[in-house]
Design a protein around this motif. Structure first.
Motif, PDB file in Angstrom:
ATOM      1  N   ARG A 174      31.006  23.126   7.335  1.00  0.00           N
ATOM      2  CA  ARG A 174      30.751  21.138   5.240  1.00  0.00           C
ATOM      3  C   ARG A 174      31.030  20.890   5.994  1.00  0.00           C
ATOM      4  O   ARG A 174      32.205  20.453   6.049  1.00  0.00           O
ATOM      5  N   HIS A 175      29.919  20.000   5.784  1.00  0.00           N
ATOM      6  CA  HIS A 175      30.661  18.285   5.806  1.00  0.00           C
ATOM      7  C   HIS A 175      29.598  17.447   4.993  1.00  0.00           C
ATOM      8  O   HIS A 175      28.530  17.587   4.491  1.00  0.00           O
ATOM      9  N   THR A 176      30.312  16.181   4.839  1.00  0.00           N
ATOM     10  CA  THR A 176      29.410  14.763   4.128  1.00  0.00           C
ATOM     11  C   THR A 176      28.779  14.239   5.115  1.00  0.00           C
ATOM     12  O   THR A 176      29.604  14.124   5.390  1.00  0.00           O
ATOM     13  N   ARG A 177      27.176  14.022   4.459  1.00  0.00           N
ATOM     14  CA  ARG A 177      26.271  12.967   4.793  1.00  0.00           C
ATOM     15  C   ARG A 177      26.365  11.771   4.461  1.00  0.00           C
ATOM     16  O   ARG A 177      25.494  11.942   3.708  1.00  0.00           O
ATOM     17  N   ASP A 178      26.154  10.765   5.195  1.00  0.00           N
ATOM     18  CA  ASP A 178      26.030   9.275   3.924  1.00  0.00           C
ATOM     19  C   ASP A 178      24.741   9.010   5.466  1.00  0.00           C
ATOM     20  O   ASP A 178      24.979   8.726   6.435  1.00  0.00           O
ATOM     21  N   ARG A 179      24.460   8.563   4.347  1.00  0.00           N
ATOM     22  CA  ARG A 179      22.944   7.516   4.955  1.00  0.00           C
ATOM     23  C   ARG A 179      22.516   6.354   4.298  1.00  0.00           C
ATOM     24  O   ARG A 179      23.099   6.374   2.723  1.00  0.00           O
ATOM     25  N   PHE A 180      22.160   5.785   4.771  1.00  0.00           N
ATOM     26  CA  PHE A 180      21.588   3.961   3.888  1.00  0.00           C
ATOM     27  C   PHE A 180      20.535   3.740   4.355  1.00  0.00           C
ATOM     28  O   PHE A 180      19.497   4.011   5.581  1.00  0.00           O
ATOM     29  N   GLY A 181      19.783   2.890   3.185  1.00  0.00           N
ATOM     30  CA  GLY A 181      18.996   2.278   3.768  1.00  0.00           C
ATOM     31  C   GLY A 181      18.231   1.631   3.278  1.00  0.00           C
ATOM     32  O   GLY A 181      18.124   1.683   1.723  1.00  0.00           O
ATOM     33  N   TRP A 182      17.479   0.693   3.085  1.00  0.00           N
ATOM     34  CA  TRP A 182      17.038  -0.754   1.994  1.00  0.00           C
ATOM     35  C   TRP A 182      15.955  -1.208   2.687  1.00  0.00           C
ATOM     36  O   TRP A 182      15.509  -0.919   3.893  1.00  0.00           O
ATOM     37  N   TYR A 183      14.653  -1.807   2.408  1.00  0.00           N
ATOM     38  CA  TYR A 183      13.832  -3.002   2.023  1.00  0.00           C
ATOM     39  C   TYR A 183      14.110  -4.446   1.208  1.00  0.00           C
ATOM     40  O   TYR A 183      14.645  -3.988  -0.416  1.00  0.00           O
ATOM     41  N   ALA A 184      13.411  -4.822   1.497  1.00  0.00           N
ATOM     42  CA  ALA A 184      13.347  -5.965   1.062  1.00  0.00           C
ATOM     43  C   ALA A 184      11.335  -6.725   1.361  1.00  0.00           C
ATOM     44  O   ALA A 184      11.198  -6.433   2.252  1.00  0.00           O
ATOM     45  N   TYR A 185      11.111  -7.651   0.453  1.00  0.00           N
ATOM     46  CA  TYR A 185      10.127  -7.816   0.304  1.00  0.00           C
ATOM     47  C   TYR A 185       9.590  -9.574  -0.394  1.00  0.00           C
ATOM     48  O   TYR A 185      10.555  -9.519  -0.865  1.00  0.00           O
TER      49      TYR A 185
ATOM     50  N   THR B 228       1.306  -0.962   0.090  1.00  0.00           N
ATOM     51  CA  THR B 228       0.036  -0.148   0.078  1.00  0.00           C
ATOM     52  C   THR B 228       1.182   1.047   0.065  1.00  0.00           C
ATOM     53  O   THR B 228       0.522   1.926  -0.621  1.00  0.00           O
ATOM     54  N   ASP B 229       1.832   1.256   1.144  1.00  0.00           N
ATOM     55  CA  ASP B 229       2.759   2.383   0.979  1.00  0.00           C
ATOM     56  C   ASP B 229       4.046   2.701   0.065  1.00  0.00           C
ATOM     57  O   ASP B 229       4.408   1.472   0.141  1.00  0.00           O
ATOM     58  N   THR B 230       4.972   3.511   0.066  1.00  0.00           N
ATOM     59  CA  THR B 230       5.862   3.567  -0.805  1.00  0.00           C
ATOM     60  C   THR B 230       6.904   2.848   0.649  1.00  0.00           C
ATOM     61  O   THR B 230       6.827   3.239   1.325  1.00  0.00           O
ATOM     62  N   PRO B 231       7.899   2.011  -0.161  1.00  0.00           N
ATOM     63  CA  PRO B 231       9.332   1.743   1.180  1.00  0.00           C
ATOM     64  C   PRO B 231       9.966   3.175   1.509  1.00  0.00           C
ATOM     65  O   PRO B 231      10.043   4.291   1.073  1.00  0.00           O
ATOM     66  N   ASN B 232      10.182   2.587   3.274  1.00  0.00           N
ATOM     67  CA  ASN B 232      10.280   4.127   4.281  1.00  0.00           C
ATOM     68  C   ASN B 232      11.988   4.989   2.840  1.00  0.00           C
ATOM     69  O   ASN B 232      12.087   5.530   2.962  1.00  0.00           O
ATOM     70  N   VAL B 233      12.624   3.843   3.321  1.00  0.00           N
ATOM     71  CA  VAL B 233      13.681   4.471   2.788  1.00  0.00           C
ATOM     72  C   VAL B 233      13.601   5.153   1.142  1.00  0.00           C
ATOM     73  O   VAL B 233      13.744   6.712   0.674  1.00  0.00           O
TER      74      VAL B 233
ATOM     75  N   GLN C 124      17.938   4.697   7.310  1.00  0.00           N
ATOM     76  CA  GLN C 124      18.311   6.173   8.330  1.00  0.00           C
ATOM     77  C   GLN C 124      17.473   7.334   7.830  1.00  0.00           C
ATOM     78  O   GLN C 124      16.698   6.939   6.218  1.00  0.00           O
ATOM     79  N   LEU C 125      17.500   8.749   8.260  1.00  0.00           N
ATOM     80  CA  LEU C 125      16.732   9.361   8.311  1.00  0.00           C
ATOM     81  C   LEU C 125      17.736  10.530   6.682  1.00  0.00           C
ATOM     82  O   LEU C 125      19.383  10.638   6.987  1.00  0.00           O
TER      83      LEU C 125
END
Lengths: 311, 466
Positions: free
Chosen positions: B367-378, B227-232, B397-398
């Protein structure tokens, strides 16, 4: 400076792929044909013989209405010189595959595009065309390959397309077609003789796939297990169908390989008729490898079932 | 008696001349009708001759067979009279670079038909959740918690523009929540065309279109597996995902296996990930996708994507992602028995924060670099044509703020037909921080939601891709 090797590698890779794209086209000796369904593949193979290399998108056991948009099918089309489609809405999914195939040669209207339905005496869809009647075909019944007489028109269309992309083999295509039609004429006479004793007999089908076949051999559609095209049968519909079968003394259910066996078996058990799984396309059953095989198999099985004792 | 006989004879002698007159009149009328019939026969014969002549001309024209077949009929001469195309010669780059032969317009259309397809999709969603989640506007459907609403009503128009291109226009109506207010908004979601007859197997799409990044972000919401878009995707790309204006060039090289390569240049209007909105610092997208059949039953698709552009603060944002999808479809089944999918996204974002860097009490831009990661599986199983069920796991992550969340969502789908579908899902979400999800004196670290979705299709509806 660090970017240079990466850029160089990318350029080399792109050049290699481009060379493959340009050179690959010239390395072919056979005409590469892709047909949307296996019946059209079989007919094209008969005409093209060893001059063509034919592949099909739908499998013989598959419901040709429900082909998934797979990249592997786009790849087949990407390499094709000619595409042969069934038309009349059966292979509506082909438009999306063509759009993803990146092959201008076989787009609608291009030399490598053949709609095999052109010139077919189509069984029209009766009544209002809306989805309250299921997944009806506004352009008429698309299962015309199941009338062997239609092979004459289909092969004429295919030959026309083959000549456009390989005119140097025109005479060979014509000769093969003439030979095939002679064999087909003899076979149809034999099949009609086999089913002649059952002319006017009513049969049940699962989906309304066999209308052309029934028309050709003088059989009558007594009802369909599917409530409406593409809609699974409701219990009420099955009860009514069972009553119809009993009242009309119908002997046979013709079910396609993709039919819902539970519904077919239920109707067969409760009404006492024989349920036959008949291929609706070449490749739909073991040993059904050619267009002639398809009718040999179906005519033989149907004659045996109609001639046998009821129940 | 005698008197009656005399009277009859008298009457007969008077009537006989009248009958003779009538017979003569009838003979004249008959003669006239015969003449009329002869004239009509001549007229019809002329018409038949004209039509026969026309039929002969049509049959000898370079068109495929048009006559209804009979087995007894001789081989139609049409196949023998097919136009002779030029001999097949090896294609040179110059040949391929020439403009293509014009294609005929969509030939199956009959008189009175539109030259394009119209399809309408209505996607209605209802959700129920806790009061604190509602108050903090911290549910999956931001600002529309505990509501039933039209998430997306689409009007799709698509078809061939001319012999060279096809076009798509999509209008979208949806209930949206912005600046604390809900409203049903209408907007142009897509308007683009694709050139299909470019040489070397290239395809060019220009206009406002979904950017093909990853597995699901370019799909319409009704086509999502849940129903919804995956969080990431929601956290990294926002609710609207990547719908951008620009151009995409794609290519399928003639290799023994499927490989699609594409590159796109877009304005970069997406406010969540990019937002610069200028072609001087465009969003540049690239994607490679391959596909393999695994025996007769299985198939797998693998893809990698990369997109880079600038944020509204004119700082670089780069996204990279992988995606994989597998389907197992038993022989003669009309639907897959098993579908597995997964996607992961990395974000590398340059940000500027205000900080007292050197401890002098003055706040400076840092200034700095912000790394983020997210995933989903179904995973989803569909043992029957009408019923499917599955479960999705999310972990992300947000994008800008610190913190992460995970969620699990079992769901069941019932398809009454190919054009009407219902879905019921339950989603449990856990977040490791309160701050990003606190508003209106409420916070929502743990969220439980019940989703109901009803989707119907009117008119044309193109099949969904693998």
């Amino acid at each position: 400076m660090k970017q240079r090797p990466r850029i160089r590698t990318g350029l080399v890779l792109a050049a290699a792929l481009l060379a493959a794209a340009v050179g690959g086209a010239d390395a072919r000796s056979k005409v590469r044909v892709v047909a949307s369904i296996t019946d059209l593949k079989a007919l094209t193979e008969v005409i093209g013989g060893d001059l063509v290399d034919v592949d099909a998108l739908a499998r013989g056991t598959q419901n040709a209405h429900d082909v998934e948009i797979r990249p592997s099918l786009m790849l087949k089309l990407r390499h094709a010189d000619l595409v042969v489609r069934n038309g009349l809405g059966l292979d509506f999914w082909l438009d999306q595959l063509l759009a993803g195939a990146h092959n201008a040669q076989i787009m609608p209207g291009a030399p490598g595009y053949v709609d095999a339905s052109r010139g077919i005496d189509v069984i029209p869809t009766s009544g209002p065309i809306d989805r309250s009647r299921g997944d009806v075909h506004p352009e008429g019944d698309p299962h015309y390959t199941l009338d062997p007489a239609n092979a004459r028109v289909i092969t004429a269309n295919v030959v026309e397309g083959l000549k456009r992309v390989a005119p140097q083999h025109a005479a060979a295509f014509d000769q093969r077609r003439a030979d095939f039609l002679a064999r087909l004429d003899a076979a149809v006479t034999r099949w009609q003789k086999t089913l002649e004793p059952f002319r006017g007999a009513k049969v049940i089908t699962y989906h309304e796939t066999f209308n052309y076949f029934l028309r050709r051999f003088g059989l009558v559609l007594g009802g369909a297990v599917e409530d409406r095209p593409g809609i699974p049968p409701s219990p009420g519909h099955l009860s009514a169908l069972i009553r119809t079968i009993r009242e009309a003394q119908i002997r046979v259910i013709m079910a396609e390989p993709f039919a819902d066996r539970r519904a077919v078996d239920l109707v067969a058990r409760d009404s006492g008729v024989r349920a036959l799984t008949l291929p609706s396309s070449v490749g739909g059953a073991k040993g059904v490898d050619t267009y002639l095989d398809l009718f040999e198999h179906n005519v033989g099985a149907l004659a045996a079932a109609l001639g046998g004792r009821r129940g | 008696m005698r008197r009656w006989i005399v009277l009859s004879l008298l009457f007969g002698s008077v009537a006989s001349p009248a009958s003779a007159q009538e017979a003569e009149s009838l003979r004249r009328e008959l003669g006239e009708l015969r003449r009329q019939l002869d004239t009509m026969k001549d007229t019809y014969q002329k018409a038949i001759d004209t039509l026969t002549e026309r039929l002969k001309r049509i049959e000898s024209a370079p068109q495929p067979a048009t006559a209804a077949p009979t087995l007894a009929a001789p081989t139609p001469p049409l196949a023998l009279q097919a136009p002779q195309a030029p001999a097949q010669t090896p294609s040179t780059p110059l040949d391929l670079a020439r403009p293509r032969q014009p294609f005929s317009l969509y030939e199956r259309r009959g008189p009175g038909s539109l030259l394009f397809d119209i399809g309408i999709v209505s996607d209605l969603v209802a959700n129920l959740t806790q009061d604190n989640v509602d108050k903090a506007d911290a549910g999956t459907f931001f600002g529309r918690e505990n509501r039933a609403f039209p998430r997306e009503v689409e009007i799709n128009l698509y078809g061939r523009i001319d012999p060279y291109a096809q076009g798509t226009v999509r209008f979208e109506f949806a209930e949206e929540f912005e600046d604390g207010a809900r409203a049903t908004e209408a907007h142009l979601a897509e308007a683009y065309f694709s050139l299909l007859s470019l040489p070397y197997g290239f395809k060019l799409s220009l206009g406002q279109q979904p950017v093909r990044f990853g597995l699901l972000s370019h799909l319409h919401r009704e086509a999502l597996p849940q129903t919804d878009t995956p969080n990431v995707l929601l956290r990294f790309l926002g609710e609207e995902q990547l719908r951008e204006t620009g151009g995409e060039l794609s290519w399928v090289p003639p290799l023994p296996f499927y490989l699609e390569a594409l590159a796109g240049v877009f304005t970069g209007d997406n406010e969540t990930a990019f937002g610069r909105g200028s072609l001087k610092a465009p969003l540049v997208n690239g994607r490679l996708r391959t596909f393999f059949e695994l025996g007769d039953l299985g198939a797998i698709q693998l893809g990698v994507s990369r997109a880079t552009g600038e944020t509204a603060a004119r700082l670089r944002q780069t996204l990279a992602g992988y995606d994989v999808k597998y389907k197992l479809t038993p022989e003669a089944w009309r639907h897959p028995l098993l579908t597995l999918g997964s996607e992961g996204l990395w974000s590398r974002r340059r940000v500027e924060e205000l900080e007292d860097v050197d401890g002098d009490g003055e706040v400076e831009g840092f200034r700095h670099t912000r790394d983020r990661f997210g995933w989903y599986a179904y995973g989803e199983v569909q043992p029957w044509k009408r019923w499917a069920g599955g479960v999705r796991y999310d972990s992300t992550q947000l994008l800008e703020l610190p913190g992460r969340e995970w969620a699990i969502q079992p769901y069941v789908t019932f398809m009454l037909s190919d054009f009407l579908r219902f879905r019921l899902g339950y989603k449990h979400t856990e977040r490791d921080r309160r701050e990003p999800f606190t508003a209106n004196d409420a916070t929502a670290r743990t969220v439980d939601e019940l989703f109901f979705q009803a989707t119907f299709f009117l008119g044309a509806h193109a099949p969904h891709p693998f």
